[in-house]
Scaffold this motif. Sequence first.
Motif, PDB file in Angstrom:
ATOM      1  N   HIS A  90      -6.012  12.218  17.529  1.00 14.92           N
ATOM      2  CA  HIS A  90      -6.600  10.925  17.205  1.00 14.92           C
ATOM      3  C   HIS A  90      -5.541  10.187  16.398  1.00 14.92           C
ATOM      4  O   HIS A  90      -5.024  10.732  15.426  1.00 14.92           O
ATOM      5  N   TRP A  91      -5.198   8.988  16.812  1.00 17.54           N
ATOM      6  CA  TRP A  91      -4.183   8.183  16.131  1.00 17.54           C
ATOM      7  C   TRP A  91      -2.855   8.922  16.033  1.00 17.54           C
ATOM      8  O   TRP A  91      -2.121   8.785  15.063  1.00 17.54           O
ATOM      9  N   GLY A  92      -2.576   9.763  17.030  1.00 17.18           N
ATOM     10  CA  GLY A  92      -1.319  10.510  17.057  1.00 17.18           C
ATOM     11  C   GLY A  92      -1.298  11.730  16.148  1.00 17.18           C
ATOM     12  O   GLY A  92      -0.248  12.306  15.907  1.00 17.18           O
ATOM     13  N   VAL A 115       0.866  -1.171   0.000  1.00 14.71           N
ATOM     14  CA  VAL A 115       0.000   0.000   0.000  1.00 14.71           C
ATOM     15  C   VAL A 115       0.900   1.217   0.000  1.00 14.71           C
ATOM     16  O   VAL A 115       1.806   1.325   0.810  1.00 14.71           O
ATOM     17  N   ASP A 116       0.670   2.127  -0.940  1.00  7.53           N
ATOM     18  CA  ASP A 116       1.449   3.363  -0.980  1.00  7.53           C
ATOM     19  C   ASP A 116       0.856   4.342   0.014  1.00  7.53           C
ATOM     20  O   ASP A 116      -0.267   4.811  -0.156  1.00  7.53           O
ATOM     21  N   LEU A 117       1.602   4.628   1.068  1.00  9.96           N
ATOM     22  CA  LEU A 117       1.152   5.556   2.089  1.00  9.96           C
ATOM     23  C   LEU A 117       2.021   6.806   2.056  1.00  9.96           C
ATOM     24  O   LEU A 117       3.226   6.727   1.807  1.00  9.96           O
ATOM     25  N   PRO A 118       1.426   7.964   2.305  1.00 12.12           N
ATOM     26  CA  PRO A 118       2.197   9.205   2.258  1.00 12.12           C
ATOM     27  C   PRO A 118       3.138   9.344   3.457  1.00 12.12           C
ATOM     28  O   PRO A 118       2.917   8.750   4.502  1.00 12.12           O
ATOM     29  N   ASP A 177     -11.315   8.869   4.211  1.00 15.58           N
ATOM     30  CA  ASP A 177     -10.138   8.228   4.782  1.00 15.58           C
ATOM     31  C   ASP A 177      -9.086   9.274   5.112  1.00 15.58           C
ATOM     32  O   ASP A 177      -8.944  10.266   4.405  1.00 15.58           O
ATOM     33  N   ILE A 178      -8.362   9.015   6.190  1.00 13.59           N
ATOM     34  CA  ILE A 178      -7.162   9.776   6.506  1.00 13.59           C
ATOM     35  C   ILE A 178      -6.011   8.821   6.244  1.00 13.59           C
ATOM     36  O   ILE A 178      -5.973   7.724   6.810  1.00 13.59           O
ATOM     37  N   LYS A 179      -5.105   9.224   5.379  1.00 14.87           N
ATOM     38  CA  LYS A 179      -3.967   8.373   5.037  1.00 14.87           C
ATOM     39  C   LYS A 179      -2.721   8.920   5.715  1.00 14.87           C
ATOM     40  O   LYS A 179      -2.440  10.106   5.633  1.00 14.87           O
ATOM     41  N   SER A 180      -2.012   8.034   6.391  1.00 17.62           N
ATOM     42  CA  SER A 180      -0.754   8.428   7.034  1.00 17.62           C
ATOM     43  C   SER A 180       0.271   7.326   6.801  1.00 17.62           C
ATOM     44  O   SER A 180      -0.046   6.274   6.247  1.00 17.62           O
ATOM     45  N   SER A 181       1.488   7.562   7.243  1.00 15.18           N
ATOM     46  CA  SER A 181       2.533   6.559   7.070  1.00 15.18           C
ATOM     47  C   SER A 181       2.258   5.307   7.917  1.00 15.18           C
ATOM     48  O   SER A 181       2.865   4.278   7.707  1.00 15.18           O
ATOM     49  N   ASP A 234      -3.311  15.554  15.044  1.00 17.26           N
ATOM     50  CA  ASP A 234      -4.297  16.599  15.310  1.00 17.26           C
ATOM     51  C   ASP A 234      -5.078  16.779  14.008  1.00 17.26           C
ATOM     52  O   ASP A 234      -4.669  17.517  13.113  1.00 17.26           O
ATOM     53  N   VAL A 235      -6.186  16.059  13.886  1.00 14.32           N
ATOM     54  CA  VAL A 235      -6.947  16.024  12.640  1.00 14.32           C
ATOM     55  C   VAL A 235      -7.517  17.399  12.304  1.00 14.32           C
ATOM     56  O   VAL A 235      -7.519  17.810  11.138  1.00 14.32           O
ATOM     57  N   ALA A 236      -7.976  18.155  13.301  1.00 11.08           N
ATOM     58  CA  ALA A 236      -8.503  19.494  13.041  1.00 11.08           C
ATOM     59  C   ALA A 236      -7.419  20.384  12.418  1.00 11.08           C
ATOM     60  O   ALA A 236      -7.689  21.138  11.480  1.00 11.08           O
ATOM     61  N   GLU A 237      -6.189  20.275  12.905  1.00 12.36           N
ATOM     62  CA  GLU A 237      -5.078  21.051  12.342  1.00 12.36           C
ATOM     63  C   GLU A 237      -4.788  20.606  10.901  1.00 12.36           C
ATOM     64  O   GLU A 237      -4.548  21.438  10.020  1.00 12.36           O
ATOM     65  N   LEU A 238      -4.833  19.301  10.656  1.00 11.10           N
ATOM     66  CA  LEU A 238      -4.636  18.804   9.285  1.00 11.10           C
ATOM     67  C   LEU A 238      -5.706  19.354   8.338  1.00 11.10           C
ATOM     68  O   LEU A 238      -5.419  19.719   7.198  1.00 11.10           O
ATOM     69  N   LEU A 239      -6.948  19.437   8.833  1.00  7.07           N
ATOM     70  CA  LEU A 239      -8.034  19.963   8.013  1.00  7.07           C
ATOM     71  C   LEU A 239      -7.866  21.460   7.764  1.00  7.07           C
ATOM     72  O   LEU A 239      -8.153  21.945   6.668  1.00  7.07           O
ATOM     73  N   GLU A 240      -7.391  22.187   8.769  1.00  2.75           N
ATOM     74  CA  GLU A 240      -7.106  23.622   8.580  1.00  2.75           C
ATOM     75  C   GLU A 240      -6.064  23.815   7.474  1.00  2.75           C
ATOM     76  O   GLU A 240      -6.221  24.668   6.604  1.00  2.75           O
ATOM     77  N   GLN A 241      -5.017  22.999   7.512  1.00  2.00           N
ATOM     78  CA  GLN A 241      -3.959  23.087   6.507  1.00  2.00           C
ATOM     79  C   GLN A 241      -4.492  22.708   5.131  1.00  2.00           C
ATOM     80  O   GLN A 241      -4.161  23.352   4.131  1.00  2.00           O
ATOM     81  N   ALA A 242      -5.331  21.673   5.068  1.00  4.21           N
ATOM     82  CA  ALA A 242      -5.890  21.240   3.785  1.00  4.21           C
ATOM     83  C   ALA A 242      -6.822  22.298   3.208  1.00  4.21           C
ATOM     84  O   ALA A 242      -6.849  22.526   2.001  1.00  4.21           O
ATOM     85  N   GLU A 243      -7.566  22.970   4.084  1.00 10.02           N
ATOM     86  CA  GLU A 243      -8.487  24.011   3.633  1.00 10.02           C
ATOM     87  C   GLU A 243      -7.752  25.208   3.030  1.00 10.02           C
ATOM     88  O   GLU A 243      -8.194  25.822   2.073  1.00 10.02           O
ATOM     89  N   SER A 244      -6.586  25.525   3.602  1.00 16.25           N
ATOM     90  CA  SER A 244      -5.841  26.705   3.145  1.00 16.25           C
ATOM     91  C   SER A 244      -5.080  26.465   1.849  1.00 16.25           C
ATOM     92  O   SER A 244      -4.559  27.401   1.260  1.00 16.25           O
ATOM     93  N   LYS A 245      -5.022  25.236   1.377  1.00 14.52           N
ATOM     94  CA  LYS A 245      -4.284  24.942   0.123  1.00 14.52           C
ATOM     95  C   LYS A 245      -5.159  25.119  -1.084  1.00 14.52           C
ATOM     96  O   LYS A 245      -6.310  25.055  -1.108  1.00 14.52           O
TER      97      LYS A 245
END
Length: 95
Positions: free
Chosen positions: A80-82, A30-33, A58-62, A84-95
């Motif tokens: 969650h799972w190590g 499986v190719d994981l980021p 899905d949230i994909k991680s290493s 900060d999903v809210a922070e990841l979503l903030e970063q994804a929204e700003s891209k």
Amino acid sequence: MAYVPSAESALETKHKRKESFAMHKSTAKVDLPDKPFVSSKEFKKNPDGSWTCIKNTDIKSSYGIYRIPPGMTFKKKTTHWGMDVAELLEQAESK
């Protein structure tokens, strides 16, 4: 007389199960980021800054892929799972 396995045979069976799982796990490709990836399109941002999933995603991680069901909410500075999903979503929204 009932069959009672010896301690040695029980350990052998347990060891074989571990080997079988390890072999299966190592053959999966499986190719994981390198960094966690999540799309903000499947989430709604709430007034308090939290994010709520609105459709299966899905949230994909290493470390693996995490299935997120609708209705699950992620608050800032909560991991969650190590991650900060809210922070990841903030970063994804700003891209």
